[in-house]
Design a protein around this motif. Sequence first.
Motif, PDB file in Angstrom:
ATOM      1  N   ARG A  29       2.189  19.373  12.881  1.00  0.00           N
ATOM      2  CA  ARG A  29       1.612  18.104  12.442  1.00  0.00           C
ATOM      3  C   ARG A  29       2.635  17.300  11.643  1.00  0.00           C
ATOM      4  NH1 ARG A  29      -0.723  15.721   8.097  1.00  0.00           N
ATOM      5  NH2 ARG A  29      -0.319  17.525   6.763  1.00  0.00           N
ATOM      6  N   LEU A  30       3.369  17.972  10.744  1.00  0.00           N
ATOM      7  CA  LEU A  30       4.362  17.283   9.937  1.00  0.00           C
ATOM      8  C   LEU A  30       5.502  16.732  10.795  1.00  0.00           C
ATOM      9  CD1 LEU A  30       4.500  19.782   6.949  1.00  0.00           C
ATOM     10  CD2 LEU A  30       3.730  17.401   6.830  1.00  0.00           C
ATOM     11  N   VAL A  31       5.948  17.511  11.772  1.00  0.00           N
ATOM     12  CA  VAL A  31       7.031  17.060  12.649  1.00  0.00           C
ATOM     13  C   VAL A  31       6.598  15.825  13.433  1.00  0.00           C
ATOM     14  CG1 VAL A  31       8.378  17.671  14.693  1.00  0.00           C
ATOM     15  CG2 VAL A  31       8.154  19.316  12.820  1.00  0.00           C
ATOM     16  N   ALA A  32       5.373  15.850  13.981  1.00  0.00           N
ATOM     17  CA  ALA A  32       4.889  14.709  14.758  1.00  0.00           C
ATOM     18  C   ALA A  32       4.722  13.473  13.877  1.00  0.00           C
ATOM     19  CB  ALA A  32       3.562  15.069  15.434  1.00  0.00           C
ATOM     20  N   ALA A  33       4.190  13.664  12.662  1.00  0.00           N
ATOM     21  CA  ALA A  33       3.987  12.534  11.763  1.00  0.00           C
ATOM     22  C   ALA A  33       5.318  11.909  11.371  1.00  0.00           C
ATOM     23  CB  ALA A  33       3.221  12.989  10.518  1.00  0.00           C
ATOM     24  N   LEU A  84       3.437  -1.278   4.071  1.00  0.00           N
ATOM     25  CA  LEU A  84       3.068   0.122   3.865  1.00  0.00           C
ATOM     26  C   LEU A  84       4.272   0.877   3.330  1.00  0.00           C
ATOM     27  CD1 LEU A  84       1.129   2.549   4.219  1.00  0.00           C
ATOM     28  CD2 LEU A  84       1.940   2.723   6.594  1.00  0.00           C
ATOM     29  N   TRP A  85       4.122   1.442   2.160  1.00  0.00           N
ATOM     30  CA  TRP A  85       5.132   2.300   1.535  1.00  0.00           C
ATOM     31  C   TRP A  85       4.674   3.734   1.795  1.00  0.00           C
ATOM     32  CZ3 TRP A  85       6.028   2.077  -4.506  1.00  0.00           C
ATOM     33  CH2 TRP A  85       6.874   3.138  -4.895  1.00  0.00           C
ATOM     34  N   ALA A  86       5.293   4.375   2.758  1.00  0.00           N
ATOM     35  CA  ALA A  86       4.866   5.698   3.213  1.00  0.00           C
ATOM     36  C   ALA A  86       5.713   6.757   2.536  1.00  0.00           C
ATOM     37  CB  ALA A  86       4.984   5.816   4.729  1.00  0.00           C
ATOM     38  N   ASN A  87       5.135   7.436   1.549  1.00  0.00           N
ATOM     39  CA  ASN A  87       5.812   8.557   0.914  1.00  0.00           C
ATOM     40  C   ASN A  87       5.295   9.883   1.477  1.00  0.00           C
ATOM     41  OD1 ASN A  87       5.577  10.363  -2.084  1.00  0.00           O
ATOM     42  ND2 ASN A  87       7.522   9.916  -1.108  1.00  0.00           N
ATOM     43  N   ASP A  88       4.019   9.940   1.785  1.00  0.00           N
ATOM     44  CA  ASP A  88       3.407  11.097   2.423  1.00  0.00           C
ATOM     45  C   ASP A  88       3.545  10.941   3.936  1.00  0.00           C
ATOM     46  OD1 ASP A  88       1.697  13.020   3.521  1.00  0.00           O
ATOM     47  OD2 ASP A  88       0.154  12.732   1.997  1.00  0.00           O
ATOM     48  N   PRO A  89       4.073  11.959   4.652  1.00  0.00           N
ATOM     49  CA  PRO A  89       4.139  11.840   6.111  1.00  0.00           C
ATOM     50  C   PRO A  89       2.791  11.529   6.757  1.00  0.00           C
ATOM     51  CG  PRO A  89       5.431  13.720   5.366  1.00  0.00           C
ATOM     52  CD  PRO A  89       4.689  13.215   4.163  1.00  0.00           C
ATOM     53  N   GLY A  90       1.688  11.888   6.080  1.00  0.00           N
ATOM     54  CA  GLY A  90       0.365  11.567   6.604  1.00  0.00           C
ATOM     55  C   GLY A  90       0.120  10.085   6.757  1.00  0.00           C
ATOM     56  N   ALA A  91       0.976   9.253   6.159  1.00  0.00           N
ATOM     57  CA  ALA A  91       0.855   7.804   6.320  1.00  0.00           C
ATOM     58  C   ALA A  91       1.073   7.360   7.756  1.00  0.00           C
ATOM     59  CB  ALA A  91       1.840   7.090   5.402  1.00  0.00           C
ATOM     60  N   VAL A 119       0.867  -1.178   0.000  1.00  0.00           N
ATOM     61  CA  VAL A 119       0.000   0.000   0.000  1.00  0.00           C
ATOM     62  C   VAL A 119       0.904   1.228   0.000  1.00  0.00           C
ATOM     63  CG1 VAL A 119      -1.706   1.354   1.278  1.00  0.00           C
ATOM     64  CG2 VAL A 119      -1.917  -1.141   1.172  1.00  0.00           C
ATOM     65  N   LEU A 120       0.826   2.014  -1.050  1.00  0.00           N
ATOM     66  CA  LEU A 120       1.620   3.238  -1.188  1.00  0.00           C
ATOM     67  C   LEU A 120       0.751   4.442  -0.857  1.00  0.00           C
ATOM     68  CD1 LEU A 120       3.785   5.249  -2.212  1.00  0.00           C
ATOM     69  CD2 LEU A 120       3.055   4.708  -4.555  1.00  0.00           C
ATOM     70  N   VAL A 121       1.107   5.163   0.188  1.00  0.00           N
ATOM     71  CA  VAL A 121       0.457   6.435   0.500  1.00  0.00           C
ATOM     72  C   VAL A 121       1.309   7.523  -0.143  1.00  0.00           C
ATOM     73  CG1 VAL A 121      -0.390   7.994   2.289  1.00  0.00           C
ATOM     74  CG2 VAL A 121      -0.501   5.515   2.629  1.00  0.00           C
ATOM     75  N   SER A 122       0.787   8.088  -1.229  1.00  0.00           N
ATOM     76  CA  SER A 122       1.589   8.907  -2.137  1.00  0.00           C
ATOM     77  C   SER A 122       1.329  10.391  -1.950  1.00  0.00           C
ATOM     78  CB  SER A 122       1.264   8.507  -3.585  1.00  0.00           C
ATOM     79  OG  SER A 122       1.944   9.333  -4.508  1.00  0.00           O
ATOM     80  N   LEU A 123       2.358  11.168  -2.213  1.00  0.00           N
ATOM     81  CA  LEU A 123       2.224  12.627  -2.214  1.00  0.00           C
ATOM     82  C   LEU A 123       1.589  13.141  -3.500  1.00  0.00           C
ATOM     83  CD1 LEU A 123       5.692  13.504  -0.686  1.00  0.00           C
ATOM     84  CD2 LEU A 123       3.508  14.286   0.244  1.00  0.00           C
ATOM     85  N   GLU A 124       1.508  12.301  -4.526  1.00  0.00           N
ATOM     86  CA  GLU A 124       0.967  12.750  -5.814  1.00  0.00           C
ATOM     87  C   GLU A 124      -0.089  11.771  -6.314  1.00  0.00           C
ATOM     88  OE1 GLU A 124       4.509  11.764  -6.407  1.00  0.00           O
ATOM     89  OE2 GLU A 124       5.477  13.630  -5.810  1.00  0.00           O
ATOM     90  N   PRO A 125      -1.008  12.245  -7.155  1.00  0.00           N
ATOM     91  CA  PRO A 125      -1.961  11.327  -7.778  1.00  0.00           C
ATOM     92  C   PRO A 125      -1.271  10.472  -8.831  1.00  0.00           C
ATOM     93  CG  PRO A 125      -2.194  13.526  -8.722  1.00  0.00           C
ATOM     94  CD  PRO A 125      -1.212  13.647  -7.588  1.00  0.00           C
TER      95      PRO A 125
END
Length: 409
Positions: A156-160, A118-125, A10-16
């Motif tokens: 939020r970004l730092v914590a993620a 999990l392939w986390a590219n977006d820190p929101g992952a 599962v890739l959580v991506s920064l881009e569509p």
Amino acid sequence: MTGRGVRDVVLVSLEPWDDVWRRNQHLAAGLLRRFPRARLLVVEPPRDPAHDALRRTRPRTGLGLRAGPPLDGVAAGRLWLLQQTKWLPRRADPGGDRRRAVGVRRAAARAGLRRPVLWANDPGAADVLAVTGWRTVYDVTDDWTSARRPPAEHARLVAAEAALLTGAREVTVCSPALAERKGGARTRGPVTLVTNGVDLAAYRRPRPRPRDLPAGPCAVYVGTLHRDRLDVDLCVRTQAALAGAGTLVLVGPVALDRDDAALLRGAGVVLTGARPFDAVPAYLQHAAALVVPHVVDGFTDSLDPLKLYEYRAVGRPVVTTPVAGFRDEGGAGDATGDGDGSPSGPAVTVVDAPGFPAAVRGRLTHPRPSAPADDVPTWEGQVTRFAAALERAAAAGPVRDGRPVSTPR
């Protein structure tokens, strides 16, 4: 490498996932070919109707779970896409990120993925990791903690990122600067450098001149147009310096606000908009010079620009501000770009913003011979490196809150 250790991702991506291929799509397509039994779910950034309305564009909702487009060498049913909807800003809906993370888990099950990596590219992952405990590879391609953001967004970004650096089984980075920054913050293990790459055959096969490329010499930039990277004011000054000598052409998705885009067009800069990845080589091959009018700050200093590899593959002269990657390629050059140079001189001219417009004009009015580089990293090699990180993560147990947990088979 057998591929038995990686079945589903599962890739959580920064881009569509679209026709403008970036790192994620090149790696993803290569992984699906490398692991013929694997399935991949790409979680795209959610649609944000409220933000659409603020930008005076038609509000749209997410497309949900759907089959991905065909890929050469990949059987149908192995690529899935998920685009959710972010209905309200975080301050009005603090539980929205967790609900969307739960939605990712449900979508993965509906697509038939079982115990994915999990392939986390977006820190929101980080929210997906917290909800699922999936074994994780955190693939850091931008240092968003160094980008200029409002205080709440920065926190939020730092914590993620802290959660991902702690909880991920593997951390990959695309640049030496990121390796230094994130390696020092990670206590679980080392980070792995997986730079970007290029399809050399595609960029060296001669292409006809694109019809929307202006007549005459062109200075061409390829990439997403965004204030985090692109120096809009420098582009305006560069076009003014090119009057009568050529045109500055920016090729890529326009992520600027309307005022910035109007400022560029009003100055005579050509914005082509997004172009399919297989059309990009033609723009580079027919450029009199390739340019990188980037902002120079802590954020851009963390990048490994994809265009570095694309520019090197076609071998056209380059003028760049002193940004990471390119500044290591450059020679002294002539600061104004007005000297006649020599075939043995550097193909890359690195110059600060004040001298950038004149240097670009010099490259258009005094062409300098150059040639493609022989040692450009390829996507095939980078897929091998990234696949190894995925296999290591797949072989490990899942984690939650930084601690291993057991899950039923």
